[in-house]
Design an enzyme around this catalytic site. Structure first.
Site, PDB file in Angstrom:
ATOM      1  N   ARG A   1       0.812  -1.217   0.000  1.00  0.00           N
ATOM      2  CA  ARG A   1       0.000   0.000   0.000  1.00  0.00           C
ATOM      3  C   ARG A   1       0.846   1.269   0.000  1.00  0.00           C
ATOM      4  O   ARG A   1       0.430   2.317  -0.486  1.00  0.00           O
ATOM      5  CB  ARG A   1      -0.918   0.009   1.221  1.00  0.00           C
ATOM      6  CG  ARG A   1      -2.007  -1.049   1.184  1.00  0.00           C
ATOM      7  CD  ARG A   1      -2.988  -0.857   2.328  1.00  0.00           C
ATOM      8  NE  ARG A   1      -4.024  -1.874   2.335  1.00  0.00           N
ATOM      9  CZ  ARG A   1      -5.073  -1.876   3.148  1.00  0.00           C
ATOM     10  NH1 ARG A   1      -5.190  -0.913   4.049  1.00  0.00           N
ATOM     11  NH2 ARG A   1      -5.985  -2.830   3.086  1.00  0.00           N
TER      12      ARG A   1
ATOM     13  N   GLU B   1      14.247 -21.232  21.785  1.00  0.00           N
ATOM     14  CA  GLU B   1      14.665 -19.854  21.545  1.00  0.00           C
ATOM     15  C   GLU B   1      14.901 -19.184  22.890  1.00  0.00           C
ATOM     16  O   GLU B   1      14.128 -19.398  23.836  1.00  0.00           O
ATOM     17  CB  GLU B   1      13.600 -19.078  20.771  1.00  0.00           C
ATOM     18  CG  GLU B   1      13.340 -19.606  19.376  1.00  0.00           C
ATOM     19  CD  GLU B   1      12.319 -18.748  18.640  1.00  0.00           C
ATOM     20  OE1 GLU B   1      12.695 -17.651  18.179  1.00  0.00           O
ATOM     21  OE2 GLU B   1      11.163 -19.166  18.544  1.00  0.00           O
TER      22      GLU B   1
ATOM     23  N   HIS C   1      10.640 -22.723   5.760  1.00  0.00           N
ATOM     24  CA  HIS C   1      12.066 -22.457   5.631  1.00  0.00           C
ATOM     25  C   HIS C   1      12.935 -23.475   6.363  1.00  0.00           C
ATOM     26  O   HIS C   1      14.113 -23.619   6.063  1.00  0.00           O
ATOM     27  CB  HIS C   1      12.408 -21.032   6.075  1.00  0.00           C
ATOM     28  CG  HIS C   1      12.284 -20.781   7.537  1.00  0.00           C
ATOM     29  ND1 HIS C   1      11.144 -20.303   8.129  1.00  0.00           N
ATOM     30  CD2 HIS C   1      13.176 -20.953   8.538  1.00  0.00           C
ATOM     31  CE1 HIS C   1      11.334 -20.176   9.425  1.00  0.00           C
ATOM     32  NE2 HIS C   1      12.557 -20.566   9.714  1.00  0.00           N
TER      33      HIS C   1
ATOM     34  N   HIS D   1       6.905 -26.566  11.142  1.00  0.00           N
ATOM     35  CA  HIS D   1       8.350 -26.816  11.082  1.00  0.00           C
ATOM     36  C   HIS D   1       8.738 -28.182  11.653  1.00  0.00           C
ATOM     37  O   HIS D   1       9.381 -28.995  10.985  1.00  0.00           O
ATOM     38  CB  HIS D   1       9.110 -25.740  11.857  1.00  0.00           C
ATOM     39  CG  HIS D   1       8.963 -24.367  11.293  1.00  0.00           C
ATOM     40  ND1 HIS D   1       8.863 -24.111   9.946  1.00  0.00           N
ATOM     41  CD2 HIS D   1       8.907 -23.160  11.909  1.00  0.00           C
ATOM     42  CE1 HIS D   1       8.754 -22.805   9.759  1.00  0.00           C
ATOM     43  NE2 HIS D   1       8.772 -22.216  10.926  1.00  0.00           N
TER      44      HIS D   1
ATOM     45  N   LYS E   1      16.844 -25.574   5.208  1.00  0.00           N
ATOM     46  CA  LYS E   1      18.107 -25.548   5.950  1.00  0.00           C
ATOM     47  C   LYS E   1      18.988 -26.713   5.512  1.00  0.00           C
ATOM     48  O   LYS E   1      18.527 -27.830   5.314  1.00  0.00           O
ATOM     49  CB  LYS E   1      17.834 -25.613   7.456  1.00  0.00           C
ATOM     50  CG  LYS E   1      17.157 -24.359   8.002  1.00  0.00           C
ATOM     51  CD  LYS E   1      16.927 -24.470   9.491  1.00  0.00           C
ATOM     52  CE  LYS E   1      16.248 -23.219  10.038  1.00  0.00           C
ATOM     53  NZ  LYS E   1      17.122 -22.025   9.953  1.00  0.00           N
TER      54      LYS E   1
END
Length: 509
Positions: free
Chosen positions: A60, A237, A199, A261, A203
């Site tokens: 936009r 994480e 993704h 994942h 890897k």
């Protein structure tokens, strides 16, 4: 174009992609600057892109081509990893960058995009090939596909040209919405032209699982219930939601990591050997594995799945906020920032072997790995019973230090027959001495080449949702005592208890 055979093609990264235009919806967003544009630039650096390559960014925000190019350059300079920035190359690369402002919820943008594609094709000689990348909010995926269909951009008059679409995760919010999204996409694109990106599958270490298992003769014979005691898959994480509280509050760890994942990683580590290495057979085996996972009954969820949410903690003199204190998060949010599940595969290879999967935020370290624990020797011949205390363990490290390690026993130096565990280690960086391509480099190149091997298919998405949905249904009606683990710890005590019921403990990476 026929799909290439990933592992059989030694020149996979030596072959340039055909001329094409990549259209990025949501090009003013963070993903484009952090991941997509650095990956495309790196492919250009490696001479993997055709001279006629082009990018059309759209969002936009009103920008000129020059402003868009300057913004993309700033992103590449900031986020490019393991590579020098070549100003001369960028000048050549940016000539193929264009921008089109518009509202993706209306029809006008798509007709303007058709005209822009035609103009870019005439200037850059892209051959009519186009790859549409949906880097928007997930709620717009179906609308973008509909808009492309309304403008007729999903097909070309040239039978040799192609049109493909890449859809980012999350692919649906639950099983019903995933099916609805699939129906919307299939109303415009045929399944072979739909690329659902994960993704993790791009890897290098995840890809190497296939080579490790099926390219060697010493591991695959042990890859079954007779020799494997259990498998642990961890994605930890050490950060919180990092300003994404609003999104994460609606997702949670089970949806955000395990449903896509980690279940794809599980399918790769446990799948049957394919007859040949091509896209169809590899994805067939991954899909078959996902369909073989036993679906939990509602009364089994409490003992086979654990939800957690991090609370505040004081670490190293610094106070870390709890999830409910994060920006954009409701003070009574019931979102799971930690999830652990025990899954079983109902086939002859894996019957009875538990697969423990966990993912969480604000854990002690950032690490993603797969730990395969083997059964102990049937008879302990040596002192102290050490082989029973430290069983053989094979660890596939996905990040941050990609590699594989094997723990076995050796005799201690000196008299007597006392054993100690030792580790044989393989590390990508030191073993090959060369840079590994990023996941987005690999996956973008594969989509341009027409190779869907590392992308998920509709039946795979629906099979993984079938496993997760019963857990979500039970959790949605449960009252959790959140927060139930402090930042900087390995999750709630219920997670440890889940493994302890079978005499197992979580491995500390």
């Amino acid at each position: 174009m026929a799909a290439t055979q990933v592992l059989d093609d030694p020149l996979r990264f030596d072959r340039p992609a055909p001329p094409a235009t990549v259209v990025i919806f949501g090009a003013n967003g963070d993903l484009t600057q952090r991941k997509l544009m650095p990956a495309l630039y790196r492919l250009a650096f490696e001479r993997r892109l055709a001279p006629g390559f082009a990018v059309i960014g759209t969002s936009r925000t009103v920008m000129s081509d020059a402003e868009f190019r300057a913004k993309m350059r700033a992103g590449v300079e900031k986020y490019l990893e393991d590579s020098p920035f070549d100003a001369a190359l960028w000048e050549e690369f940016e000539r193929g960058l264009y921008y089109l402002a518009g509202d993706i919820s209306g029809d006008a943008l798509y007709h303007e995009l058709g005209a822009k594609l035609a103009a870019v094709e005439a200037e850059r000689h892209t051959g009519g090939n186009a790859l549409f990348y949906l880097s928007t909010q997930p709620s717009y995926y179906a609308r973008v596909a509909e808009g492309l269909g309304t403008a007729g951009l999903q097909r070309t008059e040239d039978p040799a040209a192609w049109r493909r679409i890449i859809v980012e995760k999350p692919f649906g919010h639950d099983q019903a919405s995933a099916r609805q999204l699939n129906a919307s996409l299939h109303g415009v694109f045929e399944e072979p032209n739909i690329y659902r990106i994960d993704h993790y599958l791009g890897k290098e270490t995840v890809q190497n699982i296939l080579a490790f298992r099926f390219g060697n003769g010493i591991f695959e014979p042990l890859w079954n219930r007779r020799y494997v005691n259990h498998v642990q898959i961890t994605a930890a994480e050490n950060i919180g939601v990092e300003g994404r509280g609003g999104y994460y509050q609606e997702a949670g760890a089970l949806r955000d990591m395990i449903q896509n994942h980690l279940m794809q990683v599980m399918a790769t580590i446990a799948m049957e050997p394919p007859a040949v290495f091509d896209a169809a057979t590899v994805r067939d085996e991954r899909a078959k594995l996902l369909r073989s996972i036993r679906i939990l009954k509602p009364d089994e969820v409490a003992t086979h799945a654990v939800a957690g949410q991090y609370g505040p903690a004081q670490i190293g003199g610094e106070r870390l906020a709890g999830f409910r204190e994060e920006k954009g998060v409701a003070p009574d949010a019931r979102t799971d920032t930690y999830a652990a599940v025990t899954l079983f595969i109902e086939n002859w290879r894996w019957a009875g072997v538990p697969f423990y999967i966990r993912s969480g935020k604000r854990l002690p370290k950032r690490v993603t790995d797969i730990a395969i624990q083997f059964n102990t020797a049937p008879l302990s011949l040596f002192a102290d019973g050490e082989p029973g205390k430290w069983p053989n363990l094979l660890v596939v490290r996905i990040q941050p230090e990609e590699g594989i390690s094997l723990r076995f026993f050796s005799k201690r130096p000196g008299s007597g027959m006392t054993l100690r565990p030792v580790t044989m280690d393989f590390n990508y960086g030191t073993s090959f001495g060369e840079r590994s391509p990023s996941a987005y480099e690999t996956l973008l190149l594969d989509a341009l080449l027409g190779d869907p091997t590392l992308y998920t298919r509709q039946d795979m998405v629906e099979a993984s949702w079938a496993v997760v949905q019963p857990i979500l249904d039970v959790w949605s009606g449960s009252r959790f005592e959140f927060p139930n683990y402090a930042s900087g710890t390995w999750g709630p005590k219920e997670s440890e208890e889940m493994l302890a019921r079978r005499g197992h403990v979580w491995r500390i990476p």
